[in-house]
Design a protein around this motif. Structure first.
Motif, PDB file in Angstrom:
ATOM      1  N   THR A 114      -7.361  -1.662  -0.140  1.00 38.56           N
ATOM      2  CA  THR A 114      -6.981  -0.893  -1.328  1.00 38.56           C
ATOM      3  C   THR A 114      -6.118   0.300  -0.929  1.00 38.56           C
ATOM      4  O   THR A 114      -5.121   0.601  -1.591  1.00 38.56           O
ATOM      5  CB  THR A 114      -8.233  -0.404  -2.067  1.00 38.56           C
ATOM      6  OG1 THR A 114      -9.080  -1.509  -2.359  1.00 38.56           O
ATOM      7  CG2 THR A 114      -7.858   0.290  -3.371  1.00 38.56           C
ATOM      8  N   ILE A 115      -6.484   0.967   0.154  1.00 41.64           N
ATOM      9  CA  ILE A 115      -5.703   2.105   0.634  1.00 41.64           C
ATOM     10  C   ILE A 115      -4.284   1.655   0.984  1.00 41.64           C
ATOM     11  O   ILE A 115      -3.307   2.338   0.664  1.00 41.64           O
ATOM     12  CB  ILE A 115      -6.386   2.751   1.853  1.00 41.64           C
ATOM     13  CG1 ILE A 115      -7.715   3.384   1.443  1.00 41.64           C
ATOM     14  CG2 ILE A 115      -5.478   3.803   2.496  1.00 41.64           C
ATOM     15  CD1 ILE A 115      -8.569   3.852   2.604  1.00 41.64           C
ATOM     16  N   SER A 116      -4.151   0.508   1.611  1.00 39.99           N
ATOM     17  CA  SER A 116      -2.837  -0.004   1.993  1.00 39.99           C
ATOM     18  C   SER A 116      -1.977  -0.291   0.765  1.00 39.99           C
ATOM     19  O   SER A 116      -0.770  -0.008   0.757  1.00 39.99           O
ATOM     20  CB  SER A 116      -2.993  -1.268   2.843  1.00 39.99           C
ATOM     21  OG  SER A 116      -3.638  -0.985   4.060  1.00 39.99           O
ATOM     22  N   VAL A 117      -2.596  -0.879  -0.263  1.00 35.94           N
ATOM     23  CA  VAL A 117      -1.851  -1.185  -1.493  1.00 35.94           C
ATOM     24  C   VAL A 117      -1.373   0.098  -2.159  1.00 35.94           C
ATOM     25  O   VAL A 117      -0.206   0.218  -2.553  1.00 35.94           O
ATOM     26  CB  VAL A 117      -2.732  -2.009  -2.457  1.00 35.94           C
ATOM     27  CG1 VAL A 117      -2.067  -2.119  -3.833  1.00 35.94           C
ATOM     28  CG2 VAL A 117      -2.978  -3.402  -1.890  1.00 35.94           C
ATOM     29  N   ILE A 118      -2.267   1.086  -2.282  1.00 36.94           N
ATOM     30  CA  ILE A 118      -1.893   2.345  -2.919  1.00 36.94           C
ATOM     31  C   ILE A 118      -0.874   3.101  -2.071  1.00 36.94           C
ATOM     32  O   ILE A 118       0.077   3.700  -2.593  1.00 36.94           O
ATOM     33  CB  ILE A 118      -3.150   3.217  -3.154  1.00 36.94           C
ATOM     34  CG1 ILE A 118      -4.107   2.515  -4.140  1.00 36.94           C
ATOM     35  CG2 ILE A 118      -2.759   4.583  -3.688  1.00 36.94           C
ATOM     36  CD1 ILE A 118      -3.494   2.210  -5.502  1.00 36.94           C
ATOM     37  N   PRO A 160      -1.901  -8.906  -7.600  1.00 37.12           N
ATOM     38  CA  PRO A 160      -3.012  -9.868  -7.576  1.00 37.12           C
ATOM     39  C   PRO A 160      -3.140 -10.610  -6.253  1.00 37.12           C
ATOM     40  O   PRO A 160      -4.192 -11.160  -5.943  1.00 37.12           O
ATOM     41  CB  PRO A 160      -2.661 -10.838  -8.721  1.00 37.12           C
ATOM     42  CG  PRO A 160      -1.175 -10.709  -8.885  1.00 37.12           C
ATOM     43  CD  PRO A 160      -0.872  -9.270  -8.585  1.00 37.12           C
ATOM     44  N   ASP A 161      -2.069 -10.626  -5.462  1.00 38.33           N
ATOM     45  CA  ASP A 161      -2.127 -11.294  -4.161  1.00 38.33           C
ATOM     46  C   ASP A 161      -2.888 -10.463  -3.142  1.00 38.33           C
ATOM     47  O   ASP A 161      -3.241 -10.966  -2.069  1.00 38.33           O
ATOM     48  CB  ASP A 161      -0.717 -11.559  -3.638  1.00 38.33           C
ATOM     49  CG  ASP A 161       0.114 -10.279  -3.514  1.00 38.33           C
ATOM     50  OD1 ASP A 161       0.034  -9.433  -4.421  1.00 38.33           O
ATOM     51  OD2 ASP A 161       0.822 -10.128  -2.509  1.00 38.33           O
ATOM     52  N   LYS A 162      -3.170  -9.223  -3.474  1.00 39.08           N
ATOM     53  CA  LYS A 162      -3.859  -8.324  -2.545  1.00 39.08           C
ATOM     54  C   LYS A 162      -5.306  -8.132  -2.986  1.00 39.08           C
ATOM     55  O   LYS A 162      -6.135  -9.012  -2.821  1.00 39.08           O
ATOM     56  CB  LYS A 162      -3.109  -6.983  -2.474  1.00 39.08           C
ATOM     57  CG  LYS A 162      -1.720  -7.104  -1.882  1.00 39.08           C
ATOM     58  CD  LYS A 162      -1.752  -7.486  -0.406  1.00 39.08           C
ATOM     59  CE  LYS A 162      -0.370  -7.504   0.207  1.00 39.08           C
ATOM     60  NZ  LYS A 162      -0.394  -7.882   1.636  1.00 39.08           N
ATOM     61  N   CYS A 163      -5.610  -6.989  -3.570  1.00 39.70           N
ATOM     62  CA  CYS A 163      -7.001  -6.631  -3.861  1.00 39.70           C
ATOM     63  C   CYS A 163      -7.696  -7.627  -4.779  1.00 39.70           C
ATOM     64  O   CYS A 163      -8.794  -8.107  -4.482  1.00 39.70           O
ATOM     65  CB  CYS A 163      -7.048  -5.241  -4.489  1.00 39.70           C
ATOM     66  SG  CYS A 163      -6.356  -3.951  -3.437  1.00 39.70           S
ATOM     67  N   LEU A 164      -7.071  -7.949  -5.912  1.00 37.11           N
ATOM     68  CA  LEU A 164      -7.729  -8.842  -6.859  1.00 37.11           C
ATOM     69  C   LEU A 164      -7.846 -10.252  -6.302  1.00 37.11           C
ATOM     70  O   LEU A 164      -8.803 -10.969  -6.597  1.00 37.11           O
ATOM     71  CB  LEU A 164      -6.955  -8.849  -8.191  1.00 37.11           C
ATOM     72  CG  LEU A 164      -6.944  -7.519  -8.952  1.00 37.11           C
ATOM     73  CD1 LEU A 164      -6.220  -7.668 -10.281  1.00 37.11           C
ATOM     74  CD2 LEU A 164      -8.366  -7.022  -9.186  1.00 37.11           C
ATOM     75  N   GLY A 165      -6.873 -10.645  -5.500  1.00 37.07           N
ATOM     76  CA  GLY A 165      -6.951 -11.963  -4.889  1.00 37.07           C
ATOM     77  C   GLY A 165      -8.119 -12.072  -3.929  1.00 37.07           C
ATOM     78  O   GLY A 165      -8.832 -13.072  -3.890  1.00 37.07           O
TER      79      GLY A 165
END
Length: 319
Positions: free
Chosen positions: A202-206, A235-240
């Motif tokens: 999550t930190i990486s995405v943000i 969606p390919d990251k956290c939600l995936g």
């Protein structure tokens, strides 16, 4: 992932125990299990300790043939032994036997990444030979039960990052590890880091999003207020990652997990409150059981915790 995590895993992998040992890493999706395993796999001490290092990814859609092919590709890059060019045409048993044959003798490390069930572990465990030469298997899983089943002794549970390490990771990814951050962004930056719940993914995405916006207090405040939308847009990251865990749940646990969405983002939910909600909604099913609804609900909760889908803040005897 902290430096301490890496030190623990490398130490476990290089202990003097001569028998084949299995080291396990468990934790919720996005917490950095694969990253930790990769850093251990590439660590200089492991290079000196092992003659051969093999990496295989199991994942939810398990196919033993694909696993053994991945292992053979790793082996072919590190040995002078010419593996037959037509091995992709062999059946699963032939591939498994070939892997076992190549691993007999040298001291090896095999990383089994992202394993989901004890049945799959049982099906591949016997392939790895014990040559009494300090070879090791490093296993990563989201399922604590799988990790303990593989080896209850050498089990390492990964915990979310604390605020200090979350903020440091966010800064490193936005500004670079060699550069400082504007002091006016520190307070809002730490608020953003805290909202990431200690999850490196999550930190990486943000951080990726922050890298694209102006480095102003106003822009970062806007990110803080729209973090849910930012995460949902990837969606390919956290939600995936979360979706994989959800789809792997047995049907009776899915409504219980989804019900967590009825609470506010930072709510600390007491056990009794959650259990009463599940019972009131009719989520608890207990055919042929002498247990009460509350006892069955507690079993459901423990199962979700074991699958690393719920973070336990603290345990009390009267909760």
């Amino acid at each position: 992932m902290s430096c301490e995590d890496l030190e623990i895993i490398v130490r476990k992998l290089t202990e003097p125990l001569s028998d084949l040992d299995i080291v396990t890493i468990s934790g919720m999706g996005g917490i950095g299990k694969t990253t930790l395993a990769r850093k251990a796999h590439d660590h200089l001490k492991i290079w000196y300790h092992c003659d051969i290092r093999v990496w295989v990814t199991v994942s939810q859609v398990y196919g033993s043939g694909n696993v053994w092919l991945e292992a053979l590709h790793c082996l072919s890059k590190q040995t002078n032994i010419d593996i037959e060019k037509d091995y992709e045409k062999k059946d699963d048993n032939e591939l498994a036997n070939l892997v076992q044959k190549k691993l007999k003798g040298p001291r090896y490390l095999v990383v089994v990444d992202d394993i989901w069930s004890t049945d799959v572990w049982d099906s591949i465990r016997t392939i790895f030979p014990d040559c009494n030469n300090r070879s090791r298997i490093l296993l990563t899983t989201r399922e604590t039960k799988v990790a303990i089943y593989a080896n209850p002794i050498s089990h390492h549970e990964m915990n979310p990052l604390n605020l200090e390490n979350s903020w440091k990771l966010l800064c490193d990814k936005v500004f670079g590890p060699k550069y400082g951050h504007p002091l006016e962004l520190e307070e809002i930056g730490k608020q953003i880091a805290e909202k990431c719940q200690g999850l490196p993914l999550t930190i990486s995405v943000i951080a990726g999003h922050l890298s694209k916006v102006a480095r102003t207090l106003e822009s970062w405040m806007d990110v803080s207020q729209t973090m849910g939308e930012i995460i949902a847009s990837r969606p390919d990251k956290c939600l995936g990652v979360l979706g994989l865990s959800y789809h792997n749940l047995p049907n009776h646990l899915k409504p219980c997990f989804l019900s967590m969405g009825s609470f506010l983002e930072d709510d600390q939910v007491e056990t009794w409150r959650l259990i009463q909600l599940w019972i009131a909604e009719g989520f608890i099913w207990w055919p042929e059981s002498d247990k009460s609804l509350e006892e069955v609900a507690e079993d459901y909760l423990e199962d979700l915790i074991s699958r690393n889908l719920i973070i336990v803040n603290k345990r009390r005897f009267d909760c």
